[in-house]
Every structure is written in C-alpha cells, then in structure tokens.
Design a protein around this motif. Structure first.
Motif, short mmCIF file in Angstrom:
data_model
loop_
_atom_site.label_atom_id
_atom_site.label_comp_id
_atom_site.label_asym_id
_atom_site.label_seq_id
_atom_site.Cartn_x
_atom_site.Cartn_y
_atom_site.Cartn_z
N SER A 1 -2.17 16.91 -17.29
CA SER A 1 -1.67 16.96 -15.92
C SER A 1 -1.96 18.27 -15.22
CB SER A 1 -0.16 16.67 -15.91
OG SER A 1 0.51 17.61 -16.69
N ASP A 2 -3.04 18.94 -15.61
CA ASP A 2 -3.41 20.21 -15.00
C ASP A 2 -4.39 19.96 -13.88
OD1 ASP A 2 -5.29 23.13 -16.04
OD2 ASP A 2 -3.75 22.90 -14.50
N TYR A 3 -3.88 19.67 -12.68
CA TYR A 3 -4.72 19.35 -11.54
C TYR A 3 -4.55 20.43 -10.48
CZ TYR A 3 -4.02 14.90 -13.84
OH TYR A 3 -3.91 13.90 -14.76
N ASN A 4 -5.65 20.73 -9.81
CA ASN A 4 -5.61 21.77 -8.79
C ASN A 4 -5.59 21.22 -7.37
OD1 ASN A 4 -5.79 23.85 -10.71
ND2 ASN A 4 -7.98 23.47 -10.92
N SER A 5 -5.89 19.95 -7.20
CA SER A 5 -5.99 19.39 -5.86
C SER A 5 -4.63 19.29 -5.20
CB SER A 5 -6.61 18.00 -5.93
OG SER A 5 -6.59 17.40 -4.66
N ARG A 6 -4.62 19.50 -3.88
CA ARG A 6 -3.39 19.33 -3.12
C ARG A 6 -3.60 18.30 -2.01
NH1 ARG A 6 -4.23 24.52 -3.99
NH2 ARG A 6 -4.96 24.93 -1.90
N ARG B 1 0.45 8.52 -11.59
CA ARG B 1 0.98 7.15 -11.58
C ARG B 1 0.20 6.28 -12.57
NH1 ARG B 1 1.32 4.65 -6.15
NH2 ARG B 1 2.74 3.23 -7.19
N PHE B 2 -1.09 6.54 -12.70
CA PHE B 2 -1.91 5.84 -13.69
C PHE B 2 -1.42 6.19 -15.10
CE2 PHE B 2 -5.53 5.83 -16.59
CZ PHE B 2 -6.01 4.55 -16.45
N LEU C 1 0.62 2.14 -12.11
CA LEU C 1 -0.50 1.42 -11.51
C LEU C 1 -1.70 1.57 -12.43
CD1 LEU C 1 -2.66 3.61 -10.12
CD2 LEU C 1 -0.87 3.73 -8.43
N TRP C 2 -2.68 0.74 -12.18
CA TRP C 2 -3.90 0.80 -12.96
C TRP C 2 -5.08 0.75 -12.02
CZ3 TRP C 2 -8.17 -2.40 -13.57
CH2 TRP C 2 -9.03 -2.05 -14.61
N PHE D 1 0.83 -1.18 0.00
CA PHE D 1 0.00 0.00 0.00
C PHE D 1 0.88 1.24 0.00
CE2 PHE D 1 -2.62 -3.27 1.93
CZ PHE D 1 -3.80 -3.11 1.22
N GLN D 2 0.38 2.27 -0.65
CA GLN D 2 1.09 3.54 -0.68
C GLN D 2 0.07 4.67 -0.72
OE1 GLN D 2 3.78 4.09 -3.95
NE2 GLN D 2 4.14 6.23 -3.48
N TRP D 3 0.25 5.65 0.16
CA TRP D 3 -0.63 6.81 0.15
C TRP D 3 -0.24 7.71 -1.02
CZ3 TRP D 3 -4.99 8.84 1.70
CH2 TRP D 3 -5.19 10.20 1.54
N SER D 4 -1.23 8.14 -1.77
CA SER D 4 -1.02 9.09 -2.85
C SER D 4 -2.17 10.08 -2.85
CB SER D 4 -1.00 8.39 -4.21
OG SER D 4 0.07 7.51 -4.34
N SER D 5 -1.86 11.31 -3.18
CA SER D 5 -2.93 12.28 -3.37
C SER D 5 -3.65 11.91 -4.67
CB SER D 5 -2.35 13.68 -3.47
OG SER D 5 -1.60 13.81 -4.67
#
Length: 146
Positions: A140-145, A12-13, A18-19, A1-5
C-alpha cells in the motif's frame, strides 16, 4: 458508479470490495505516477503526438500462478498473437518466484490469484509513455494523490 483515486481503487481491489482485470490494474498503477489531474492532463497533452504501439499480453502459465507477458519482457515471444485468434498460452513447470529470480528484463503482470496481482516493469517505455509504478496488490505504498 463511484469516483476513486487510483490508490483508492487499488486499496478497494486489495480488500476485495471490487475487482478489475489485470489490464486495468496495470493502468491504475500507471496513473499512480501523477499527483494531480492537472499533472496527468499536462503529460497527456505533451505525449499525445508521440504515437503508440499495438500489443497483446501473452499468458504464461506457471506452477503456482500466471504471468501476463508484455512487449519488452525477455520472455515475450517474437511473434505474438495480436488478434487473439491463436489463443497463445505458454506454460512452464517453474514457480512464479523462480521465474522472477531467473529473469532480468521485466514487463509483466504476475497473477497469483484473482485478487493478488503485481506489476513488474524495468524497461524503457516507448513513445514517451510512462511506466506503471511497480507494485503488488498487497503493498500500500502509493504516492499518487489523484
């Protein structure tokens, strides 16, 4: 397991590290609306009593890919298969790009291949849910942090 935002998971997808299936891609796109876990918790608490609806994606097979149609999309059937027993799959000879150009009311996940997904939503979400950010896995234009 790995935490990712959510943006990290999408990256990563995209890089094929990962898929995850289209429904999870959709949810990661929804989570990208929130800049912090606290903001997500506040939204969840405020929305919790509003209700929810049951829905099942309907697969539309196109000439060069697939489209998962969701409730509210102009191509979503009036009587969808909520149980999955009918294995409802619609098909067309049109290309995905043509379906997108011809359409106007979207709530769908476009699947070009296993690692190329895009979410398109321009309907109002029910029950005060929040729509996913419309994004292509190549963008890759994401606003979430989160």
């Amino acid at each position: 397991f790995q935490w990712s935002s959510p943006p990290e998971a999408i990256e990563r997808f995209k890089s094929q590290e990962l898929w995850f299936p289209p429904p999870q891609f959709y949810e990661f796109c929804r989570l990208c609306n929130f800049s912090s876990l606290r903001e997500l918790q506040q939204f969840s608490s405020a929305r919790a009593l509003e209700g929810c609806e049951r829905w099942m994606p309907v697969m539309l097979s196109a000439a060069d890919g697939f489209v998962q149609l969701l409730p509210g999309d102009e191509l979503y059937p009036e009587d969808p298969d909520y149980t999955g027993e009918k294995k409802m799959i619609m098909s067309t000879d049109k290309k995905v790009e043509d379906l997108m150009k011809e359409g106007g009311i979207f709530h769908r996940i476009v699947i070009k291949n296993i690692n190329n997904l895009a979410v398109y939503v321009n309907i109002q979400a029910k029950y005060k849910h929040i729509n996913p950010l419309m994004m292509n896995c190549d963008n890759s234009d994401y606003n979430s942090r989160l």
